[in-house]
Write a protein that holds these residues in place. Structure first.
Motif, PDB file in Angstrom:
ATOM      1  N   GLY A 145       1.162  -1.272  -0.103  1.00 20.74           N
ATOM      2  CA  GLY A 145       0.212  -0.179  -0.055  1.00 20.74           C
ATOM      3  C   GLY A 145       0.872   1.647   0.065  1.00 20.74           C
ATOM      4  N   LYS A 146       1.677   1.131  -0.525  1.00 18.60           N
ATOM      5  CA  LYS A 146       3.220   2.496  -0.627  1.00 18.60           C
ATOM      6  C   LYS A 146       2.409   3.391  -1.279  1.00 18.60           C
ATOM      7  CE  LYS A 146       5.852   0.149  -2.463  1.00 18.60           C
ATOM      8  NZ  LYS A 146       5.537  -1.617  -2.742  1.00 18.60           N
ATOM      9  N   THR A 147       2.170   3.325  -2.343  1.00 18.79           N
ATOM     10  CA  THR A 147       1.895   4.060  -3.286  1.00 18.79           C
ATOM     11  C   THR A 147       0.085   4.884  -3.130  1.00 18.79           C
ATOM     12  OG1 THR A 147       2.549   2.877  -5.270  1.00 18.79           O
ATOM     13  CG2 THR A 147       0.909   4.515  -6.192  1.00 18.79           C
ATOM     14  N   ALA A 148      -0.254   3.554  -2.524  1.00 17.90           N
ATOM     15  CA  ALA A 148      -2.117   4.062  -1.758  1.00 17.90           C
ATOM     16  C   ALA A 148      -1.926   5.324  -0.819  1.00 17.90           C
ATOM     17  CB  ALA A 148      -2.765   3.124  -1.323  1.00 17.90           C
ATOM     18  N   ASN A 202      -0.928  -2.363   7.252  1.00 11.06           N
ATOM     19  CA  ASN A 202      -1.529  -1.654   6.242  1.00 11.06           C
ATOM     20  C   ASN A 202      -2.682  -2.281   6.319  1.00 11.06           C
ATOM     21  OD1 ASN A 202      -3.586   0.018   4.324  1.00 11.06           O
ATOM     22  ND2 ASN A 202      -2.355  -0.154   2.594  1.00 11.06           N
ATOM     23  N   LYS A 203      -4.195  -2.717   5.370  1.00 14.47           N
ATOM     24  CA  LYS A 203      -4.171  -3.994   5.714  1.00 14.47           C
ATOM     25  C   LYS A 203      -4.886  -4.666   6.312  1.00 14.47           C
ATOM     26  CE  LYS A 203      -3.098  -4.247   0.746  1.00 14.47           C
ATOM     27  NZ  LYS A 203      -2.403  -5.012  -0.279  1.00 14.47           N
ATOM     28  N   ILE A 204      -5.159  -4.053   7.552  1.00 15.03           N
ATOM     29  CA  ILE A 204      -5.392  -5.186   9.433  1.00 15.03           C
ATOM     30  C   ILE A 204      -6.846  -4.761   9.376  1.00 15.03           C
ATOM     31  CG2 ILE A 204      -4.512  -4.819  11.249  1.00 15.03           C
ATOM     32  CD1 ILE A 204      -2.169  -4.133   9.545  1.00 15.03           C
ATOM     33  N   TYR A 230      -8.186  -2.358   6.169  1.00 16.48           N
ATOM     34  CA  TYR A 230      -8.381  -2.680   4.849  1.00 16.48           C
ATOM     35  C   TYR A 230      -9.901  -2.130   4.699  1.00 16.48           C
ATOM     36  CZ  TYR A 230      -9.576  -6.032   0.975  1.00 16.48           C
ATOM     37  OH  TYR A 230      -9.508  -6.607  -0.004  1.00 16.48           O
ATOM     38  N   ASP A 231      -9.909  -1.339   3.833  1.00 18.55           N
ATOM     39  CA  ASP A 231     -11.372  -1.110   3.226  1.00 18.55           C
ATOM     40  C   ASP A 231     -12.239  -0.880   1.784  1.00 18.55           C
ATOM     41  OD1 ASP A 231     -11.949   1.606   2.619  1.00 18.55           O
ATOM     42  OD2 ASP A 231     -11.607   3.327   3.172  1.00 18.55           O
ATOM     43  N   GLU A 232     -12.909  -1.936   2.236  1.00 18.79           N
ATOM     44  CA  GLU A 232     -13.375  -1.940   0.418  1.00 18.79           C
ATOM     45  C   GLU A 232     -14.078  -0.693  -0.644  1.00 18.79           C
ATOM     46  OE1 GLU A 232     -14.733  -4.968  -0.265  1.00 18.79           O
ATOM     47  OE2 GLU A 232     -14.266  -6.158   1.950  1.00 18.79           O
ATOM     48  N   LEU A 248     -12.370   0.997  -5.753  1.00 22.50           N
ATOM     49  CA  LEU A 248     -11.907   2.220  -6.187  1.00 22.50           C
ATOM     50  C   LEU A 248     -11.031   1.269  -7.479  1.00 22.50           C
ATOM     51  CD1 LEU A 248     -10.834   5.130  -4.237  1.00 22.50           C
ATOM     52  CD2 LEU A 248     -13.233   5.162  -6.397  1.00 22.50           C
ATOM     53  N   ASP A 249     -10.300   1.094  -7.314  1.00 27.63           N
ATOM     54  CA  ASP A 249      -8.803  -0.042  -7.596  1.00 27.63           C
ATOM     55  C   ASP A 249     -10.181  -0.650  -9.363  1.00 27.63           C
ATOM     56  OD1 ASP A 249      -6.241  -0.046  -8.157  1.00 27.63           O
ATOM     57  OD2 ASP A 249      -7.341  -1.918  -7.046  1.00 27.63           O
ATOM     58  N   LEU A 250     -10.905  -1.797  -8.271  1.00 28.28           N
ATOM     59  CA  LEU A 250     -11.703  -2.331  -9.782  1.00 28.28           C
ATOM     60  C   LEU A 250     -12.476  -1.159 -11.225  1.00 28.28           C
ATOM     61  CD1 LEU A 250     -13.542  -4.880  -7.581  1.00 28.28           C
ATOM     62  CD2 LEU A 250     -12.420  -4.656  -9.155  1.00 28.28           C
TER      63      LEU A 250
HETATM   64  N1  LIG Z   1      -6.474  -0.257   3.132  1.00 27.43           N
HETATM   65  C1  LIG Z   1      -5.884  -1.188   1.836  1.00 27.43           C
HETATM   66  N2  LIG Z   1      -7.691  -2.033   1.957  1.00 27.43           N
HETATM   67  C2  LIG Z   1      -7.809  -2.637   0.657  1.00 27.43           C
HETATM   68  N3  LIG Z   1      -6.874  -2.792  -0.112  1.00 27.43           N
HETATM   69  C3  LIG Z   1      -6.021  -1.435  -0.083  1.00 27.43           C
HETATM   70  C4  LIG Z   1      -5.677  -1.054   0.373  1.00 27.43           C
HETATM   71  N4  LIG Z   1      -4.597  -0.321   0.828  1.00 27.43           N
HETATM   72  C5  LIG Z   1      -4.106  -0.630  -0.457  1.00 27.43           C
HETATM   73  N5  LIG Z   1      -4.570  -1.436  -1.067  1.00 27.43           N
HETATM   74  C6  LIG Z   1      -5.115  -2.337  -2.180  1.00 27.43           C
HETATM   75  O1  LIG Z   1      -3.506  -3.262  -2.750  1.00 27.43           O
HETATM   76  C7  LIG Z   1      -3.072  -2.876  -3.771  1.00 27.43           C
HETATM   77  C8  LIG Z   1      -1.519  -2.510  -3.770  1.00 27.43           C
HETATM   78  O2  LIG Z   1      -1.614  -1.451  -2.823  1.00 27.43           O
HETATM   79  P1  LIG Z   1      -0.563  -0.344  -3.706  1.00 27.43           P
HETATM   80  O3  LIG Z   1      -0.301  -0.565  -5.357  1.00 27.43           O
HETATM   81  O4  LIG Z   1      -0.082   1.165  -3.259  1.00 27.43           O
HETATM   82  O5  LIG Z   1       0.613  -0.872  -2.780  1.00 27.43           O
HETATM   83  P2  LIG Z   1       2.035  -0.797  -3.119  1.00 27.43           P
HETATM   84  O6  LIG Z   1       3.185  -1.450  -2.029  1.00 27.43           O
HETATM   85  O7  LIG Z   1       2.993   0.620  -3.882  1.00 27.43           O
HETATM   86  O8  LIG Z   1       2.695  -1.687  -4.304  1.00 27.43           O
HETATM   87  P3  LIG Z   1       4.400  -1.937  -4.900  1.00 27.43           P
HETATM   88  O9  LIG Z   1       4.851  -2.671  -4.370  1.00 27.43           O
HETATM   89  O10 LIG Z   1       3.370  -3.138  -6.169  1.00 27.43           O
HETATM   90  O11 LIG Z   1       3.764  -0.004  -5.851  1.00 27.43           O
HETATM   91  C9  LIG Z   1      -3.736  -2.182  -4.464  1.00 27.43           C
HETATM   92  O12 LIG Z   1      -4.480  -2.895  -5.427  1.00 27.43           O
HETATM   93  C10 LIG Z   1      -4.544  -0.797  -3.376  1.00 27.43           C
HETATM   94  O13 LIG Z   1      -6.109  -0.586  -3.825  1.00 27.43           O
END
Ligand SMILES: Nc1ncnc2c1ncn2[C@@H]1O[C@H](COP(=O)(O)OP(=O)(O)OP(=O)(O)O)[C@@H](O)[C@H]1O
Ligand SMILES: [Mg+2]
Length: 252
Positions: free
Chosen positions: A13-16, A185-187, A213-215, A220-222
């Motif tokens: 979830g780094k990018t999010a 994250n996603k706990i 973890y947030d639906e 949004l992703d979908l």
């Molecule tokens: N809190 C959350 N609840 C549900 N889904 C999440 C949450 N945080 C992130 N995601 C989902 O998890 C996936 C990975 O998130 P994200 O791309 O931000 O991770 P990342 O660490 O940047 O990945 P990468 O290493 O590939 O760059 C995405 O599909 C994102 O929508």
């Protein structure tokens, strides 16, 4: 200038988180630079913007143009080109680092770029860096100058292992930073919370928050919508906003 680097295992979830930090910090000040330091660039999408040229393009262009530049000051030439890849949007600027180097010697251009980037970054109050997964950045010293290192993990063993490796490496490299934080994250569930809390305590991390973890994030992703479109009600967004406040000192 405050540099915040968001790092951790892939997919945590780094990018999010980085995108929402940019959103919330830029609501208070437009003097912010977002840096996409992942060769598999995702930050522009997460921010809902498009970027054509990257720093990697500038580096490649320099490599093929260098000999024909003659007596032209190489540093000045690069500075001019960098202006073209720092994209200005309404509330923030964005620099995409782009692909890694091709074959050949890039020492000269990389050394010049390092100095120029440092100089450019000083113009901003806040710089948010979305890092490539894992440890690559630290070994390449691309985020040498981060004030705050935010390590994101989920509850997977691998996520925690990567967090620990990052911490060990940062200490080993003697990087200068003000604080290193852990963000879960996603706990889901109390057990998961305990696992991360204990891990943070044992390994000496300052635990910033355990994000749910947030639906709505999944939806949004979908739909292919940027994460910055999360509604005000999203628990994930609200909590990242609090992190932004902590990191920038507004909340205290
Ligand atoms: N809190 C959350 N609840 C549900 N889904 C999440 C949450 N945080 C992130 N995601 C989902 O998890 C996936 C990975 O998130 P994200 O791309 O931000 O991770 P990342 O660490 O940047 O990945 P990468 O290493 O590939 O760059 C995405 O599909 C994102 O929508
Ligand atoms: Mg990412």
């Amino acid at each position: 200038m405050v540099v915040i680097a968001v790092t951790g295992k892939g997919g945590t979830g780094k990018t999010a988180i980085a995108a929402l930090l940019v959103k919330f910090i830029s609501e208070k000040t437009s003097n912010i630079l977002a840096v996409d330091a992942d060769p598999d660039s995702n930050l522009p999408d997460a921010l809902g913007v498009e970027v054509e040229k990257t720093l990697g393009d500038v580096r490649e262009l320099f490599q093929v143009t260098r000999d024909s530049l003659g007596t032209v000051d190489k540093g000045l030439w690069l500075e001019g080109k960098i202006f073209e890849v720092i994209h200005e949007f309404e509330n923030f600027d964005l620099l995409v680092m782009g692909r890694p180097e091709g074959e050949g010697c890039y020492c000269f251009v990389n050394n010049l770029l390092r100095g120029i980037l440092k100089k450019f970054m000083r113009h901003y109050d806040h710089v948010i860096v979305d890092c490539e997964a894992g440890l690559e950045h630290f070994s390449r010293k691309t985020i040498e100058g981060a004030d705050y290192i935010v390590v994101v993990t989920d509850t997977s063993r691998k996520g925690l292992k990567t967090a620990k490796k990052i911490k060990d490496l940062v200490e080993e490299l003697n990087l200068n930073f003000r604080e290193m934080f852990l963000v879960g994250n996603k706990i889901v569930g109390d057990e998961a919370k305990e696992v991360i809390k204990n891990f943070a305590e044992e390994e000496g991390f300052v635990l910033l928050d355990l994000l749910p973890y947030d639906e709505e994030v999944v939806e949004l992703d979908l739909k292919g919508e940027p994460i910055v479109n999360l509604s005000e009600d999203s628990e994930f967004a609200k909590r990242v906003k609090l992190i932004a406040e902590v990191l920038t000192g507004w909340g205290s």
